[in-house]
Each structure stands twice: as C-alpha cells, then as structure tokens.
Design a protein around this motif. Structure first.
Motif, PDB file in Angstrom:
ATOM      1  N   SER A 132       4.024 -12.902  52.277  1.00 42.67           N
ATOM      2  CA  SER A 132       3.837 -11.533  52.524  1.00 42.67           C
ATOM      3  C   SER A 132       3.037 -10.899  51.576  1.00 42.67           C
ATOM      4  O   SER A 132       1.985 -10.193  51.763  1.00 42.67           O
ATOM      5  N   ALA A 133       3.235 -11.018  50.175  1.00 39.32           N
ATOM      6  CA  ALA A 133       2.682 -10.512  49.443  1.00 39.32           C
ATOM      7  C   ALA A 133       1.168 -10.815  49.056  1.00 39.32           C
ATOM      8  O   ALA A 133       0.347  -9.849  48.649  1.00 39.32           O
ATOM      9  N   ILE A 134       0.937 -11.904  49.269  1.00 36.52           N
ATOM     10  CA  ILE A 134      -0.312 -12.665  49.394  1.00 36.52           C
ATOM     11  C   ILE A 134      -1.219 -12.007  50.349  1.00 36.52           C
ATOM     12  O   ILE A 134      -2.384 -11.493  50.209  1.00 36.52           O
ATOM     13  N   LEU A 135      -0.603 -11.996  51.648  1.00 36.90           N
ATOM     14  CA  LEU A 135      -1.566 -11.350  52.820  1.00 36.90           C
ATOM     15  C   LEU A 135      -1.702  -9.963  52.665  1.00 36.90           C
ATOM     16  O   LEU A 135      -2.781  -9.763  52.699  1.00 36.90           O
ATOM     17  N   LYS A 136      -0.802  -9.114  52.127  1.00 37.91           N
ATOM     18  CA  LYS A 136      -0.881  -7.803  51.866  1.00 37.91           C
ATOM     19  C   LYS A 136      -1.984  -7.436  50.808  1.00 37.91           C
ATOM     20  O   LYS A 136      -2.674  -6.700  50.823  1.00 37.91           O
ATOM     21  N   ALA A 137      -2.245  -8.263  49.562  1.00 37.07           N
ATOM     22  CA  ALA A 137      -3.239  -8.325  48.786  1.00 37.07           C
ATOM     23  C   ALA A 137      -4.556  -8.820  49.410  1.00 37.07           C
ATOM     24  O   ALA A 137      -5.426  -7.930  48.881  1.00 37.07           O
ATOM     25  N   GLU A 138      -4.508  -9.550  50.230  1.00 42.23           N
ATOM     26  CA  GLU A 138      -5.629  -9.845  50.901  1.00 42.23           C
ATOM     27  C   GLU A 138      -6.464  -8.777  51.737  1.00 42.23           C
ATOM     28  O   GLU A 138      -7.313  -8.276  51.847  1.00 42.23           O
ATOM     29  N   ILE A 139      -5.536  -8.263  52.527  1.00 42.69           N
ATOM     30  CA  ILE A 139      -5.529  -6.617  53.075  1.00 42.69           C
ATOM     31  C   ILE A 139      -6.117  -5.646  52.444  1.00 42.69           C
ATOM     32  O   ILE A 139      -7.317  -5.072  52.759  1.00 42.69           O
ATOM     33  N   GLU A 140      -5.612  -5.536  51.172  1.00 42.48           N
ATOM     34  CA  GLU A 140      -5.976  -4.502  50.314  1.00 42.48           C
ATOM     35  C   GLU A 140      -7.395  -5.111  49.998  1.00 42.48           C
ATOM     36  O   GLU A 140      -8.141  -3.885  49.589  1.00 42.48           O
ATOM     37  N   ILE A 141      -7.804  -6.063  49.457  1.00 46.57           N
ATOM     38  CA  ILE A 141      -8.978  -6.570  49.158  1.00 46.57           C
ATOM     39  C   ILE A 141     -10.146  -6.301  50.050  1.00 46.57           C
ATOM     40  O   ILE A 141     -11.127  -5.945  49.876  1.00 46.57           O
ATOM     41  N   VAL A 142      -9.675  -6.702  51.287  1.00 44.49           N
ATOM     42  CA  VAL A 142     -10.719  -6.575  52.369  1.00 44.49           C
ATOM     43  C   VAL A 142     -10.816  -5.400  53.216  1.00 44.49           C
ATOM     44  O   VAL A 142     -12.092  -5.025  53.661  1.00 44.49           O
ATOM     45  N   ASN A 143      -9.647  -4.774  53.222  1.00 47.37           N
ATOM     46  CA  ASN A 143      -9.712  -3.354  54.054  1.00 47.37           C
ATOM     47  C   ASN A 143     -10.173  -3.602  55.382  1.00 47.37           C
ATOM     48  O   ASN A 143     -11.138  -2.876  55.953  1.00 47.37           O
ATOM     49  N   PRO A 144      -9.601  -4.347  56.179  1.00 42.82           N
ATOM     50  CA  PRO A 144     -10.122  -4.567  57.467  1.00 42.82           C
ATOM     51  C   PRO A 144      -9.878  -3.437  58.390  1.00 42.82           C
ATOM     52  O   PRO A 144      -8.923  -2.571  58.320  1.00 42.82           O
ATOM     53  N   LYS A 145     -10.967  -3.557  59.384  1.00 40.98           N
ATOM     54  CA  LYS A 145     -10.541  -2.475  60.595  1.00 40.98           C
ATOM     55  C   LYS A 145      -9.546  -2.916  61.656  1.00 40.98           C
ATOM     56  O   LYS A 145      -8.809  -2.331  62.269  1.00 40.98           O
ATOM     57  N   LEU A 146      -9.518  -4.377  61.677  1.00 39.66           N
ATOM     58  CA  LEU A 146      -8.605  -4.645  62.635  1.00 39.66           C
ATOM     59  C   LEU A 146      -8.204  -6.358  62.079  1.00 39.66           C
ATOM     60  O   LEU A 146      -9.023  -6.881  61.682  1.00 39.66           O
TER      61      LEU A 146
END
Length: 302
Positions: free
Chosen positions: A221-235
């Motif tokens: 969970s922490a890793i996936l949330k970090a990926e989302i923070e890095i990439v900042n996806p629209k979806l």
C-alpha cells in the motif's frame, strides 16, 4: 502499428526515473541493488525494439544484456535461458529477504517482480496509471523443475505485460493486447504508467496468497501510494476483479480508481463481451479502441 520511439519516451523523464528506481531499491529489492535497477532500466530503454535471442530473425536485433543482468542460468550450465528478457536480481531488503530464506519445502523459486514502466510524451499530458494484480512467473522454469539446480531464489525481474521487448508486444497474449491499448491512449495525448498492486509473486497463486500477509499488504500500500504521488495520474485503471479488489484494499475509497474493467487478455473473452455488450467475435484492435473509449470517458468524468 509501429510508433516512433521519440513520440512516447519509454521509461524516460529523469525525475520519474530517479524516484521510481530509488523507490524500488529502498522499498522492495534493497539499496544494494540500486545499481542493477538503474542498469536494468537502461537495458529496457536501449533494447525496446530488440528481441530475445530465440526469436531473432534476419531483420531484427537481439537484446543486449548488461554484465551481471543476464537471464537465469541453472546451476551446472554455462548458458542462460535465451527465450526471455527477464533477469534475476537478488533480494536483500529486510522486508522481503524472507523470500530467499523460506523453510525447506517452501523455499521454491519463481519469485516475480515487475519494474514499473511508463510512456512519457510531455509534462502537459495527463498520466493514465494501469494496474495489474501481480507479476506472474512460471515455476516450470524457475521453481522446482527436477531438482535444486533449476530453482532461482532471486527476483525474476521483468515489466508489466513484458512490454520492454518487441517479442512480447507482438506475440504475447497479454502483452500484444495491452500494447495496442497503450498506443491508443498515447495517440489521444496521454502519458501511460504500468505497475502491479501486489509487488511480488511467489511460486504459484496459492503460495503467493499465503505469502501476501496483512503486513506485506501494508508495505505494498505504501509503495503504490508513493507511485501515485510520483506520477500524479488522472485515472487509475485496474484490470480485472482481483486488481480492482486489491487496489481498493490498498488505497481505500480513492476517487481516482476506475472501478472494475475486465482484464484485457484472451482468457477474459466472455467477461469482455459481457462488459461491452458485444455480439459475436470482435477484433483485438477494435477491443483496444473500446477500452480506450471507456477509459477516456472515465477521465472526462473525473
């Protein structure tokens, strides 16, 4: 269809590269593996249009591996598997070292890890994040075939859907289909990022489920949330029921999640037909178009 590599920048963008590589080293493989992770990304970029040795023809180029990043070589042999571009990298991270030290009878190989990959066009283009369930590997080649010499206890490192080599993009059941979808999204002006929600696969589905404890899920969970923070996806597009359920467990009620979309693979044909209310057989190019249409509609509703 062959897109100009310069139009999508496979695993390019210095900031994303640096942060993702450090994320993998610091949270999955171990800081000691950062050099190998960096060189593996270099290999994937440099060999994007290359093929595994067994699939090279007169007009195609063979994948070139960096020293120490060649495919698995069973003990007692002097050559490695020549039908793949996946490579073993040791696991030294304290959170996952147990993968290499499991008790006898469970210390089997086929440990899968996919390095996230991305197709980057510009800073103005929004990211679509595509999330699969986990990085499957075959125990036939890495697990317990015949005897100890065929067991690989390092992580067998590839990328989601094997898109790093031309063979998987042309022939792979999942790879070819997802590559078609990626291209459709690139043509519409999006950047695309691909990853797995469960980061390690272990031997088979049962053992992987047993290994993936609540503690491991918290780490994922922490890793996936970090990926989302890095990439900042629209979806965030979750492919299949398992990925959708797992992502909701990892991320909670996140408004970026797409909701269930059937996995875009040949074995999901019935679910795909049901989801899109299709009658009769549909060409995979048309299916890729339907997926892209659906994803774009979700983006516009965000």
């Amino acid at each position: 269809m062959m897109m100009d590599k310069n139009s999508f920048g496979f695993c390019e963008n210095e900031t994303i590269s640096h942060r993702i590589q450090e994320l993998i080293a610091n949270n999955l493989l171990g800081v000691e593996q950062l050099d190998k992770i960096e060189r593996r990304y270099d290999d994937m970029r440099n060999n994007f249009f290359s093929y595994p040795k067994d699939f090279v023809t007169g007009s195609t180029k063979e994948w070139e591996f960096s020293e120490g990043l060649e495919p698995f070589t069973p003990k007692g042999r002097d050559f490695y598997y020549s039908d793949t571009t996946a490579v073993p990298i040791p696991i030294t991270h304290t959170n996952f070292i147990d993968l290499t030290t499991r008790a006898k009878g469970q210390g089997r190989g086929a440990i899968g890890l996919d390095l996230p990959t991305w197709f980057y066009q510009s800073s103005e283009a929004p990211f679509i994040m595509i999330v699969a369930q986990d990085p499957l590997r075959s125990a036939k080649w890495y697990g317990d075939k015949e005897d100890e010499k065929y067991i690989c206890r390092d992580a067998i490192v590839s990328s989601p859907f094997g898109l790093q080599d031309a063979h998987h993009r042309e022939k792979g059941n999942g790879g070819k289909r997802v590559w078609l979808l990626v291209q459709k999204l690139l043509e519409r002006g999006y950047n695309v990022y691909l990853t797995d929600c469960r980061k390690f696969f272990v031997y088979d589905h049962h053992e992987s489920d047993v290994y993936t404890t609540a503690e491991k899920m918290n780490l994922y969970s922490a890793i996936l949330k970090a990926e989302i923070e890095i990439v900042n996806p629209k979806l965030i597009v979750t492919l299949g029921h398992d990925a959708d359920k797992t992502c909701r467990g990892l991320l909670g009620d996140n408004c970026l999640l797409s909701g269930y979309i059937p996995h875009f693979c040949g074995t999901a044909g019935h679910k795909i037909a049901e989801f899109f209310e299709l009658q009769g057989k549909t060409d995979i190019n048309e299916l890729a178009q339907l997926y892209a249409d659906h994803i774009e509609a979700l983006v516009k509703n965000c």
